[in-house]
Motif scaffolding. Structure first.
Motif, mmCIF file in Angstrom:
data_model
loop_
_atom_site.group_PDB
_atom_site.id
_atom_site.type_symbol
_atom_site.label_atom_id
_atom_site.label_comp_id
_atom_site.label_asym_id
_atom_site.label_seq_id
_atom_site.Cartn_x
_atom_site.Cartn_y
_atom_site.Cartn_z
ATOM 1 N N SER A 42 -2.533 -5.943 12.274
ATOM 2 C CA SER A 42 -1.286 -5.201 12.135
ATOM 3 C C SER A 42 -0.807 -4.734 13.517
ATOM 4 N N TYR A 43 0.386 -4.149 13.553
ATOM 5 C CA TYR A 43 0.952 -3.692 14.819
ATOM 6 C C TYR A 43 1.253 -2.197 14.756
ATOM 7 N N ARG A 44 0.882 -1.494 15.828
ATOM 8 C CA ARG A 44 1.267 -0.093 15.982
ATOM 9 C C ARG A 44 2.553 -0.081 16.803
ATOM 10 N N ILE A 45 3.606 0.524 16.251
ATOM 11 C CA ILE A 45 4.918 0.471 16.891
ATOM 12 C C ILE A 45 5.459 1.880 17.103
ATOM 13 N N VAL A 46 5.832 2.171 18.334
ATOM 14 C CA VAL A 46 6.477 3.433 18.662
ATOM 15 C C VAL A 46 7.924 3.344 18.196
ATOM 16 N N CYS A 47 8.376 4.333 17.453
ATOM 17 C CA CYS A 47 9.664 4.222 16.767
ATOM 18 C C CYS A 47 10.873 4.401 17.670
ATOM 19 N N SER A 48 10.652 4.709 18.936
ATOM 20 C CA SER A 48 11.778 4.729 19.877
ATOM 21 C C SER A 48 12.102 3.327 20.370
ATOM 22 N N ALA A 49 11.291 2.332 19.986
ATOM 23 C CA ALA A 49 11.513 0.955 20.400
ATOM 24 C C ALA A 49 12.794 0.409 19.788
ATOM 25 N N ILE A 102 15.270 -1.901 17.718
ATOM 26 C CA ILE A 102 15.162 -2.654 16.463
ATOM 27 C C ILE A 102 15.226 -4.158 16.731
ATOM 28 N N ASP A 103 15.921 -4.545 17.821
ATOM 29 C CA ASP A 103 15.999 -5.971 18.176
ATOM 30 C C ASP A 103 14.629 -6.498 18.597
ATOM 31 N N ASP A 104 13.840 -5.668 19.288
ATOM 32 C CA ASP A 104 12.494 -6.085 19.689
ATOM 33 C C ASP A 104 11.604 -6.268 18.458
ATOM 34 N N LEU A 105 11.762 -5.374 17.472
ATOM 35 C CA LEU A 105 10.998 -5.497 16.226
ATOM 36 C C LEU A 105 11.386 -6.790 15.499
ATOM 37 N N ALA A 106 12.685 -7.063 15.432
ATOM 38 C CA ALA A 106 13.171 -8.267 14.755
ATOM 39 C C ALA A 106 12.657 -9.520 15.440
ATOM 40 N N LEU A 135 9.869 -9.757 17.276
ATOM 41 C CA LEU A 135 8.413 -9.842 17.115
ATOM 42 C C LEU A 135 8.039 -10.440 15.774
ATOM 43 N N PHE A 136 8.723 -10.021 14.700
ATOM 44 C CA PHE A 136 8.356 -10.472 13.353
ATOM 45 C C PHE A 136 9.306 -11.533 12.799
ATOM 46 N N ASP A 137 10.246 -11.978 13.633
ATOM 47 C CA ASP A 137 11.189 -13.030 13.244
ATOM 48 C C ASP A 137 11.921 -12.653 11.956
ATOM 49 N N ILE A 138 12.532 -11.488 11.969
ATOM 50 C CA ILE A 138 13.323 -11.040 10.821
ATOM 51 C C ILE A 138 14.767 -10.852 11.263
ATOM 52 N N LYS A 139 15.663 -10.760 10.309
ATOM 53 C CA LYS A 139 17.077 -10.608 10.604
ATOM 54 C C LYS A 139 17.502 -9.154 10.449
ATOM 55 N N VAL A 161 2.797 -1.827 11.132
ATOM 56 C CA VAL A 161 3.501 -2.894 10.423
ATOM 57 C C VAL A 161 2.591 -4.102 10.311
ATOM 58 N N ARG A 162 2.567 -4.696 9.118
ATOM 59 C CA ARG A 162 1.863 -5.964 8.957
ATOM 60 C C ARG A 162 2.670 -6.843 8.025
ATOM 61 N N LYS A 163 2.511 -8.125 8.196
ATOM 62 C CA LYS A 163 3.230 -9.065 7.343
ATOM 63 C C LYS A 163 2.563 -9.187 5.995
ATOM 64 N N GLY A 164 3.356 -9.487 4.967
ATOM 65 C CA GLY A 164 2.786 -9.709 3.636
ATOM 66 C C GLY A 164 3.034 -8.545 2.708
ATOM 67 N N GLU A 165 2.662 -8.714 1.442
ATOM 68 C CA GLU A 165 2.879 -7.699 0.410
ATOM 69 C C GLU A 165 1.735 -6.696 0.391
ATOM 70 N N THR A 166 2.042 -5.514 -0.054
ATOM 71 C CA THR A 166 0.986 -4.493 -0.215
ATOM 72 C C THR A 166 0.215 -4.760 -1.481
ATOM 73 N N ASP A 167 -1.027 -4.260 -1.534
ATOM 74 C CA ASP A 167 -1.807 -4.338 -2.773
ATOM 75 C C ASP A 167 -1.196 -3.375 -3.787
ATOM 76 N N GLU A 168 -1.137 -3.802 -5.046
ATOM 77 C CA GLU A 168 -0.512 -2.973 -6.076
ATOM 78 C C GLU A 168 -1.310 -1.697 -6.259
#
Length: 418
Positions: free
Chosen positions: A342-349, A351-355, A357-361, A411-418
């Motif tokens: 998983s990734y530890r992300i400082v929230c002042s980063a 949003i474009d860098d987050l997108a 990193l994880f290839d999201i839109k 943050v980690r990719k994938g679904e959470t356990d129910e």
């Protein structure tokens, strides 16, 4: 037809195939050559490269010359071959054999082979063919003039969209390919990409928000100001009166210790004027403004005159060259991969860098610029430590908060356990 005539006709056909190969190779060479390389060679005194550039700038005229010459050669070759094979065979078999032989010969020796060779070294072949093409363009000037009139008529009948010859996206693709081919290294590629995208950024994309701004009040005693300089390690501090929404100027560390700390002079004596800007100002224009005003800091004001945050010269330069750390800075990794993947992300980063990193839109129309704003939007409320949600195929957990804002997430990719 005697053997002497047959040999002569065969030689003529070989010459015509050679000319067909020349025209085909020339078309490919001038279409594929690297103009920047040619321009550098021309500036270094290469006259042949200068001629190539001159012809390339008149590409429409050059192309029509090549096409006219190639068609004349191919039509002449087909006519001579048909007569030759009719005399050699008969009127029934001759045209068929001529069609098959000339088609194969032109495809292999007049098109595919020369174009493949010219594609491998277009600049070299363009240098070779440039003098010949210059003569042919002069000879075929009347025909080229007629074609130019025809092109103008077509352009009036068929409207073009006026798309630039090369767009920013295409330029970024060229840089990426150059990096993959080994022409430039990763650091050079990143610097070029940053320069290309530089003018797309606004001041609000790189600012320090109001809640994180370290400032002093104009009535603060000199020991309080000295303590803030010591604690932050900054060389400049904004100065406000009554509230941080009313910033009246900037003070410099050097001026403070030289003129205020060692005397009884008031802080107001060293306050320098402030540059105020809007949140939507392009950072390229901001850089020019700071250079013109000989300033290193600008204050972003909102529509009501309040303070949104500040932008420094260092913030702008970091968009070009990456993070700039000095010996007093605490190095903080905004995005750090943990042992569990998983990734530890400082929230002042950003949003474009987050997108990226994880290839999201992300929504290009959104006003959200930080990971903190994205988390609050996804949750729909003020985040609390331990909150978990899913978005864009990511599982996000709030791990640290500070009063009414989120400070850190994992943050980690994938679904959470129910």
């Amino acid at each position: 037809m005697d053997s002497g005539d047959s040999i002569g006709i065969i030689l003529v056909m070989l010459v015509l195939i050679t000319m067909s190969a020349y025209f085909s190779a020339t078309e490919t060479a001038f279409s594929s050559l690297n103009r920047i390389r040619m321009k550098n060679a021309a500036e270094n005194g290469d006259k042949r490269a200068a001629l190539v550039l001159s012809l390339a700038e008149k590409f429409d005229k050059l192309l029509s010359t090549i096409l006219v010459g190639n068609n004349i050669v191919n039509i002449g070759l087909s006519s001579i071959a048909t007569v030759f094979f009719i005399n050699l065979l008969d009127e029934i078999k001759g045209p068929t054999v001529a069609t098959v032989v000339i088609t194969v010969a032109v495809l292999i020796f007049g098109e595919i082979s020369p174009k493949s060779l010219a594609k491998e070294s277009p600049e070299k072949f363009a240098r070779f063919s440039a003098p010949i093409m210059q003569v042919l363009m002069w000879v075929l000037t009347p025909i080229n003039f007629l074609f130019s009139l025809w092109k103008k008529l077509l352009s009036k009948l068929i409207r073009t969209d006026g798309t630039p010859s090369i767009t920013e996206e295409e330029l970024l693709t060229i840089v990426e390919e150059a990096e993959q081919d080994g022409g430039i290294d990763e650091q050079e590629s990143e610097l070029i990409r940053s320069a290309i995208e530089f003018n797309d950024l606004q001041a609000v994309d790189i600012f320090t928000p109001r809640v994180d701004v370290e400032a002093v009040e104009i009535d603060d005693d000199k020991q309080t100001v000295a303590d803030i300089f010591t604690k932050t390690g900054y060389s400049r501090l904004p100065v406000y009166e009554d509230t941080i929404d009313n910033i009246v100027g900037i003070i410099h560390l050097k001026d403070f210790y030289a003129k205020v700390f060692a005397s009884d002079a008031p802080l107001a004596d060293i306050v320098k004027p402030t540059v105020f800007i809007t949140r939507s100002m392009k950072i390229y224009d901001l850089l020019r403004l700071l250079q013109r005003e000989k300033a290193h800091m600008a204050v972003i004001a909102d529509e009501y005159g309040g303070t949104i945050g500040i932008v420094t010269m260092e913030d702008i330069l970091e968009e070009l060259v990456g993070e700039i750390w000095d010996e007093h800075d605490e190095v903080i990794e905004e995005m750090e991969q943990l042992p569990d993947g998983s990734y530890r992300i400082v929230c002042s980063a950003s949003i474009d860098d987050l997108a990226e990193l994880f290839d999201i839109k992300t929504d290009p129309e959104s006003d959200i610029t930080t990971v903190s704003g994205w988390v609050m939007e996804c949750l729909g409320r003020i985040p609390q430590e331990g909150d978990t949600f899913q978005a864009e195929g990511l599982c996000v957990t709030v791990t640290k908060t500070d009063a009414r804002r989120v400070v850190e997430i994992t943050v980690r990719k994938g679904e959470t356990d129910e």
